[in-house]
Design an enzyme around this catalytic site. Structure first.
Site, mmCIF file in Angstrom:
data_model
loop_
_atom_site.group_PDB
_atom_site.id
_atom_site.type_symbol
_atom_site.label_atom_id
_atom_site.label_comp_id
_atom_site.label_asym_id
_atom_site.label_seq_id
_atom_site.Cartn_x
_atom_site.Cartn_y
_atom_site.Cartn_z
ATOM 1 N N HIS A 178 0.815 -1.217 0.000
ATOM 2 C CA HIS A 178 0.000 0.000 0.000
ATOM 3 C C HIS A 178 0.849 1.269 0.000
ATOM 4 O O HIS A 178 1.904 1.335 0.614
ATOM 5 C CB HIS A 178 -0.937 0.005 1.215
ATOM 6 C CG HIS A 178 -0.212 -0.058 2.532
ATOM 7 N ND1 HIS A 178 0.201 1.060 3.220
ATOM 8 C CD2 HIS A 178 0.191 -1.115 3.273
ATOM 9 C CE1 HIS A 178 0.807 0.706 4.331
ATOM 10 N NE2 HIS A 178 0.824 -0.609 4.396
ATOM 11 N N ASP A 179 0.366 2.259 -0.718
ATOM 12 C CA ASP A 179 0.922 3.611 -0.709
ATOM 13 C C ASP A 179 2.323 3.714 -1.299
ATOM 14 O O ASP A 179 3.016 4.712 -1.086
ATOM 15 C CB ASP A 179 0.927 4.187 0.719
ATOM 16 C CG ASP A 179 -0.465 4.203 1.329
ATOM 17 O OD1 ASP A 179 -1.319 4.937 0.804
ATOM 18 O OD2 ASP A 179 -0.703 3.478 2.315
ATOM 19 N N GLY A 208 5.071 -0.942 2.845
ATOM 20 C CA GLY A 208 4.229 0.200 2.537
ATOM 21 C C GLY A 208 5.008 1.501 2.441
ATOM 22 O O GLY A 208 6.079 1.664 3.029
#
Length: 266
Positions: A121-122, A139
């Site tokens: 994520h991200d 992340g």
């Protein structure tokens, strides 16, 4: 014409552009956008608010856009954007963003993700990045253009990897890697510049020589790193790759800088 195999499931609301090919047993979620000439070979799952850029090819058993592996995720409407002409091989996993990281995972154009790669994520990945088999990102990782991650390498969350950097195979990266740098080791250490990559990308002899000298000054002895950065800045004001490194070092970092073995902070 768009081709969708009769065994594929394309949920109502999904956008499939002209020229796309959806192979057998693929599953496409209702908020997915598939751009022109994308090819999903077979058994590919694309979920969530995911956009797949034109000309991308995705191979069997890739899982794209399912919810992040982050216990803080609360179902927020985050996104995953994949650039044009990506090659995403078997068993690759890519997750969307979270509220704690800007709500988006973004991947640039012309990237290659080999078998079993994980993009968490991200993450923000530049153009022409290569991630070899079984390499993984935590992340919030940021990767610059033309960086290469060797097989079985692992990158800690919030690490930055500069453009044209080379991460050796089976390397654990806990700290930021400067542009054009090369790192190896079970805990990454900086071992020099990615000279072969620079030559392949057409950098001039003067640029490479300037980078060599600047590198030696930055990670040599005497003074603090901040003082050495200032000195290099004065000596090489017109060499763009050197400026890239200096800007990278001066930028905010949550993980600190990967250095050669035996070179401390300062």
């Amino acid at each position: 014409m768009t081709r969708i195999h009769p065994t594929a499931i394309v949920e109502a609301g999904a956008t499939i552009a002209r020229g796309a090919a959806i192979g057998p047993f693929c599953v496409i979620g209702p908020e997915v956008v598939i751009e022109e000439d994308v090819e999903l070979a077979s058994h590919v799952v694309v979920a969530g608010r995911t956009m797949v850029g034109a000309g991308t090819r995705i191979y069997p058993f890739a899982s794209i856009g399912h919810q992040p592996q982050d216990l803080k995720y609360q179902g927020e409407k985050s996104r995953l954007e994949i650039g044009r002409r990506a090659i995403i091989r078997e068993h690759v996993t890519m997750n969307p963003g979270t509220a704690g990281g800007g709500m988006i995972t973004r991947i640039g154009d012309d990237c290659l993700f080999m078998v079993n790669v994980h993009v968490a994520h991200d993450c923000h990945i530049g153009n022409h990045v290569i991630m070899a088999n079984n390499s993984t990102l935590g992340g919030h990782v940021v990767i610059g253009d033309f960086a290469v991650l060797g097989g079985l390498s692992a990158v800690h969350q919030f690490v930055r990897i500069g453009k044209h950097a080379m991460i050796g195979g089976v390397t654990g990266v806990e700290r930021d890697v400067i542009p054009y740098g090369q790192v190896v080791g079970d805990r990454a250490r900086l071992v020099g510049l990615n000279i072969i990559g620079l030559q392949r990308r057409g950098f001039s002899r003067d640029q490479v020589q300037g980078l060599r000298t600047a590198y030696q000054m930055l990670f040599g002895e005497g003074g603090t790193l901040a003082e050495r950065v200032d000195e290099v800045s004065k000596q090489f004001p017109d060499i763009e790759p050197v400026r890239d490194i200096l800007e990278f070092i001066r930028a905010d970092s949550q993980r600190g800088l990967c250095r050669p073995q035996g070179v401390n902070g300062g």
